[in-house]
Scaffold this active site. Structure first.
Site, PDB file in Angstrom:
ATOM      1  N   ASP A  13      53.506 -26.583   5.011  1.00 56.81           N
ATOM      2  CA  ASP A  13      53.136 -27.201   3.732  1.00 56.81           C
ATOM      3  C   ASP A  13      53.689 -28.613   3.559  1.00 56.81           C
ATOM      4  O   ASP A  13      53.974 -29.056   2.438  1.00 56.81           O
ATOM      5  CB  ASP A  13      53.593 -26.321   2.539  1.00 56.81           C
ATOM      6  CG  ASP A  13      53.016 -24.926   2.623  1.00 56.81           C
ATOM      7  OD1 ASP A  13      51.891 -24.786   3.130  1.00 56.81           O
ATOM      8  OD2 ASP A  13      53.701 -23.987   2.182  1.00 56.81           O
ATOM      9  N   LYS A  16      50.106 -31.685   5.970  1.00 50.28           N
ATOM     10  CA  LYS A  16      49.324 -31.924   7.198  1.00 50.28           C
ATOM     11  C   LYS A  16      47.848 -32.147   6.875  1.00 50.28           C
ATOM     12  O   LYS A  16      47.202 -33.028   7.441  1.00 50.28           O
ATOM     13  CB  LYS A  16      49.461 -30.722   8.158  1.00 50.28           C
ATOM     14  CG  LYS A  16      50.887 -30.455   8.600  1.00 50.28           C
ATOM     15  CD  LYS A  16      50.996 -29.194   9.431  1.00 50.28           C
ATOM     16  CE  LYS A  16      50.732 -27.920   8.654  1.00 50.28           C
ATOM     17  NZ  LYS A  16      51.726 -27.597   7.620  1.00 50.28           N
ATOM     18  N   GLY A  40      47.145 -23.109   4.692  1.00 47.18           N
ATOM     19  CA  GLY A  40      46.433 -23.584   3.500  1.00 47.18           C
ATOM     20  C   GLY A  40      46.625 -25.082   3.462  1.00 47.18           C
ATOM     21  O   GLY A  40      47.720 -25.559   3.185  1.00 47.18           O
ATOM     22  N   HIS A  41      45.591 -25.819   3.821  1.00 49.06           N
ATOM     23  CA  HIS A  41      45.700 -27.274   3.930  1.00 49.06           C
ATOM     24  C   HIS A  41      44.901 -27.913   2.800  1.00 49.06           C
ATOM     25  O   HIS A  41      43.696 -27.708   2.677  1.00 49.06           O
ATOM     26  CB  HIS A  41      45.201 -27.744   5.304  1.00 49.06           C
ATOM     27  CG  HIS A  41      46.056 -27.246   6.435  1.00 49.06           C
ATOM     28  ND1 HIS A  41      45.833 -27.540   7.754  1.00 49.06           N
ATOM     29  CD2 HIS A  41      47.184 -26.472   6.419  1.00 49.06           C
ATOM     30  CE1 HIS A  41      46.766 -26.970   8.496  1.00 49.06           C
ATOM     31  NE2 HIS A  41      47.587 -26.309   7.708  1.00 49.06           N
ATOM     32  N   GLN A 226      51.150 -24.374  10.039  1.00 47.30           N
ATOM     33  CA  GLN A 226      52.552 -23.977   9.808  1.00 47.30           C
ATOM     34  C   GLN A 226      53.471 -25.156  10.161  1.00 47.30           C
ATOM     35  O   GLN A 226      53.058 -26.290  10.057  1.00 47.30           O
ATOM     36  CB  GLN A 226      52.918 -22.707  10.610  1.00 47.30           C
ATOM     37  CG  GLN A 226      52.223 -21.440  10.117  1.00 47.30           C
ATOM     38  CD  GLN A 226      50.787 -21.295  10.567  1.00 47.30           C
ATOM     39  OE1 GLN A 226      50.483 -21.359  11.746  1.00 47.30           O
ATOM     40  NE2 GLN A 226      49.868 -21.097   9.636  1.00 47.30           N
TER      41      GLN A 226
HETATM   42  P1  GDP Z   1      49.820 -28.456   4.505  1.00 45.83           P
HETATM   43  O1  GDP Z   1      49.805 -26.980   4.640  1.00 45.83           O
HETATM   44  O2  GDP Z   1      50.837 -29.106   5.375  1.00 45.83           O
HETATM   45  O3  GDP Z   1      48.462 -29.077   4.677  1.00 45.83           O
HETATM   46  O4  GDP Z   1      50.281 -28.769   3.002  1.00 45.83           O
HETATM   47  P2  GDP Z   1      49.752 -28.011   1.678  1.00 45.83           P
HETATM   48  O5  GDP Z   1      48.399 -28.491   1.373  1.00 45.83           O
HETATM   49  O6  GDP Z   1      49.973 -26.552   1.783  1.00 45.83           O
HETATM   50  O7  GDP Z   1      50.834 -28.521   0.636  1.00 45.83           O
HETATM   51  C1  GDP Z   1      51.046 -29.860   0.372  1.00 45.83           C
HETATM   52  C2  GDP Z   1      50.828 -30.086  -1.121  1.00 45.83           C
HETATM   53  O8  GDP Z   1      51.319 -31.362  -1.483  1.00 45.83           O
HETATM   54  C3  GDP Z   1      49.355 -30.104  -1.521  1.00 45.83           C
HETATM   55  O9  GDP Z   1      49.233 -29.597  -2.820  1.00 45.83           O
HETATM   56  C4  GDP Z   1      48.996 -31.586  -1.470  1.00 45.83           C
HETATM   57  O10 GDP Z   1      47.900 -31.906  -2.322  1.00 45.83           O
HETATM   58  C5  GDP Z   1      50.264 -32.195  -1.976  1.00 45.83           C
HETATM   59  N1  GDP Z   1      50.601 -33.537  -1.482  1.00 45.83           N
HETATM   60  C6  GDP Z   1      50.404 -34.057  -0.240  1.00 45.83           C
HETATM   61  N2  GDP Z   1      50.955 -35.287  -0.161  1.00 45.83           N
HETATM   62  C7  GDP Z   1      51.492 -35.547  -1.370  1.00 45.83           C
HETATM   63  C8  GDP Z   1      52.238 -36.637  -1.909  1.00 45.83           C
HETATM   64  O11 GDP Z   1      52.522 -37.624  -1.242  1.00 45.83           O
HETATM   65  N3  GDP Z   1      52.649 -36.529  -3.202  1.00 45.83           N
HETATM   66  C9  GDP Z   1      52.377 -35.448  -3.973  1.00 45.83           C
HETATM   67  N4  GDP Z   1      52.828 -35.426  -5.216  1.00 45.83           N
HETATM   68  N5  GDP Z   1      51.688 -34.395  -3.504  1.00 45.83           N
HETATM   69  C10 GDP Z   1      51.268 -34.439  -2.217  1.00 45.83           C
HETATM   70  P1  IMO Z   2      50.481 -24.271   6.514  1.00 48.19           P
HETATM   71  O1  IMO Z   2      49.599 -24.510   7.699  1.00 48.19           O
HETATM   72  C1  IMO Z   2      54.027 -22.318   4.904  1.00 48.19           C
HETATM   73  C2  IMO Z   2      55.070 -18.394   6.557  1.00 48.19           C
HETATM   74  C3  IMO Z   2      54.968 -17.207   5.623  1.00 48.19           C
HETATM   75  C4  IMO Z   2      56.077 -16.333   6.175  1.00 48.19           C
HETATM   76  C5  IMO Z   2      55.965 -16.571   7.685  1.00 48.19           C
HETATM   77  C6  IMO Z   2      55.149 -15.515   8.422  1.00 48.19           C
HETATM   78  O2  IMO Z   2      49.763 -24.267   5.222  1.00 48.19           O
HETATM   79  O3  IMO Z   2      51.677 -25.158   6.548  1.00 48.19           O
HETATM   80  P2  IMO Z   2      52.512 -15.049   8.611  1.00 48.19           P
HETATM   81  O4  IMO Z   2      51.500 -14.702   7.556  1.00 48.19           O
HETATM   82  O5  IMO Z   2      52.206 -16.279   9.370  1.00 48.19           O
HETATM   83  O6  IMO Z   2      52.820 -13.896   9.500  1.00 48.19           O
HETATM   84  O7  IMO Z   2      53.878 -15.318   7.777  1.00 48.19           O
HETATM   85  O8  IMO Z   2      55.317 -17.833   7.831  1.00 48.19           O
HETATM   86  N1  IMO Z   2      53.831 -19.207   6.671  1.00 48.19           N
HETATM   87  C7  IMO Z   2      53.670 -20.413   6.104  1.00 48.19           C
HETATM   88  N2  IMO Z   2      54.476 -21.127   5.277  1.00 48.19           N
HETATM   89  N3  IMO Z   2      52.870 -22.861   5.313  1.00 48.19           N
HETATM   90  C8  IMO Z   2      52.056 -22.194   6.164  1.00 48.19           C
HETATM   91  O9  IMO Z   2      50.956 -22.737   6.715  1.00 48.19           O
HETATM   92  C9  IMO Z   2      52.431 -20.887   6.566  1.00 48.19           C
HETATM   93  N4  IMO Z   2      51.865 -19.956   7.362  1.00 48.19           N
HETATM   94  C10 IMO Z   2      52.741 -18.943   7.425  1.00 48.19           C
HETATM   95  O10 IMO Z   2      55.209 -17.580   4.289  1.00 48.19           O
HETATM   96  O11 IMO Z   2      57.319 -16.826   5.777  1.00 48.19           O
HETATM   97 MG    MG Z   3      49.918 -25.282   3.451  1.00 44.95          MG
END
Ligand code: GDP
Ligand code: IMO
Ligand code: MG
Length: 430
Positions: A13, A16, A40-41, A226
């Protein structure tokens, strides 16, 4: 050499999805190579939010081809929902924009049910998985029982493999976990419908196609899911995911050689978050932790769970740089740090009374690590409209340069908000 890997350097998270979307405007291909719908991207363009779990984050750019390669565990039910939502929004109008490898592992509902049943039973020792069936699907791959995407197009093979799988899975579901068994006939009927919906995206040899694209000097992004510290071998085991999340996995999951990689971009938040169980040395149980969670809107994009929050950990970041070979960094969410009096980052740990700058090799040691912090003065006011480094307050600029010099890697991208346009390019990508 025109391959660029985008890798999470923390516990996932990091942002990416946003970075891949931003980079995609300059890329010919985006490839997902590991993980599954546990990812979840989030992409935000003109205020509109798209969350992708399986489809690569280049999909909002119609000219960018997206590939789901061999290393992914493919929840076909979830993928169809995602494809339908994209199409309803006027995206993915040309099916040739998305390619799915015939050798990707198929994930079905019994994987999800087993994952959830195990977590329920674990009570106080839960991993805190996403419940998406990732562990059970990779287990099938490792034990050579997996149904591959290409098997879906061969009814006899599919039926034989499914019978064998369900024989074992239903035994576990029924007798160990006291759940209802899965009916093979109704699952086969569903799979038949899903297979037809996915037929247009079938690709028999993604490894060859990626190789040809690299040979033709096309620009390819490899989108990690991840993060480093969730890696099956090098993360905080057993509180990890079931795939290899580090950069080497991009080669393994697609079938290309390491010499095809030009850059490895590490994505890091300017603080740290983690969802699920496991050690987290810089976690904050105070009002600063709550502030980061609230301002940063730290809720999981896949499960909606609250993310644990804490200060940036440079010992862990240096470890991520080392084991991924990160060449460049993208520093995300620095806007979330605005209005804090002081900003801290962990520069070393104390373990059993001894200071160390080296990330411990065992999770047991990590659980004992007490962070030693450095503190810098914060800044006031909104920075989310900054377009260039000079637009940032002096304190923010000095924080960025301090982090870069502490870890010895240039920070090429600074993100000041979730939107595509809230991105400062310190250096161009290509
Ligand atoms: P990922 O799994 O690495 O793609 O990241 P996620 O989408 O799960 O979580 C990142 C969260 O931060 C999302 O809600 C994005 O919209 C948000 N986000 C990304 N870059 C920024 C930033 O520079 N500032 C803020 N406030 N939010 C951001
Ligand atoms: P993105 O790509 C954050 C974590 C879960 C748990 C562990 C194992 O959005 O960054 P799993 O379901 O993979 O067997 O769970 O890994 N986890 C993540 N945490 N971002 C993710 O993906 C994750 N995918 C799995 O919360 O701790
Ligand atoms: Mg994510």
């Amino acid at each position: 050499m025109s391959g660029i890997i985008v890798i999470g350097s923390q516990w996932g998270d990091e942002g990416k999805g946003k970075v891949v979307d931003v980079f995609s405007s300059q890329s010919d291909y985006v490839v997902r190579y590991q993980g599954g719908s546990n990812a979840g991207h989030t992409l935000i363009v003109d205020g509109k939010k798209t969350v992708l779990h399986l489809v690569p984050s280049g999909i909002l750019h119609p000219k960018t081809k997206c590939i789901i390669s061999t290393g992914v565990v493919l929840d076909i039910e979830t993928l169809i929902v995602e494809i339908k939502a994209l199409k309803a929004n006027g995206l993915l109008q040309d099916p040739s924009q998305l390619m799915i490898s015939d050798t990707a592992t198929v994930l079905l509902k019994y994987h999800r049910e087993l994952d959830q049943a195990r977590e329920e039973e674990a009570r106080n020792e839960k991993i805190g998985t996403t419940g998406k069936g990732i562990g059970p699907a990779y287990e099938d791959r490792a034990s050579r029982k997996a149904i591959l995407f290409g098997d879906l197009f061969n009814p006899e093979t599919l039926k034989a493999k499914l019978e064998k799988s369900l024989d074992e899975k239903n035994f576990l579901l029924e007798h160990k976990y006291k759940k209802s068994p899965i009916n093979i006939d109704s699952l086969l009927k569903d799979i038949e419908v899903w297979t037809e919906e996915l037929r247009p995206y079938r690709n028999k040899n993604t490894s060859y196609d990626i190789h040809q694209a690299l040979k033709a000097d096309k620009k390819i992004l490899f989108e990690g899911a991840q993060g480093t510290l969730l890696d099956l071998l090098h993360g905080t085991y057993p509180y990890v995911t079931s795939s290899s999340t580090i950069s080497g996995s991009a080669c393994i999951g697609t079938g290309i050689g390491p010499n095809q990689i030009q850059k490895i971009v590490g994505i890091t938040k300017a603080y740290t978050t983690r969802v699920g169980s496991g050690p987290f040395p810089t976690e904050l149980d105070d009002e600063v932790g709550q502030h980061l969670g609230k301002v940063g809107n730290e809720f999981g994009a896949t499960t909606g769970r609250k993310r644990r929050c804490g200060w940036l950990d440079l010992v862990a970041l240096k470890y991520a740089i080392r084991i991924n070979g990160i060449t460049n960094l993208a520093l995300m969410k620095i806007d979330v740090l605005s209005d804090l009096e002081n900003i801290k980052f962990c520069s070393s740990y104390e373990i059993d009374g001894v200071e160390t700058h080296v990330y411990p090799s065992t999770p047991g040691e990590l659980a004992k690590a007490k962070p030693i912090y450095k503190s810098v003065k914060g800044w006031k006011g909104d920075i989310s409209k900054a377009k260039a480094l000079q637009d940032l307050p002096a304190e923010a600029r000095s924080l960025v340069s301090l982090i870069g010099s502490e870890v010895g890697i240039p920070i090429d991208v600074i993100s000041v908000g979730p939107g595509r346009d809230q991105t400062i390019w310190v250096k161009p990508l290509f």
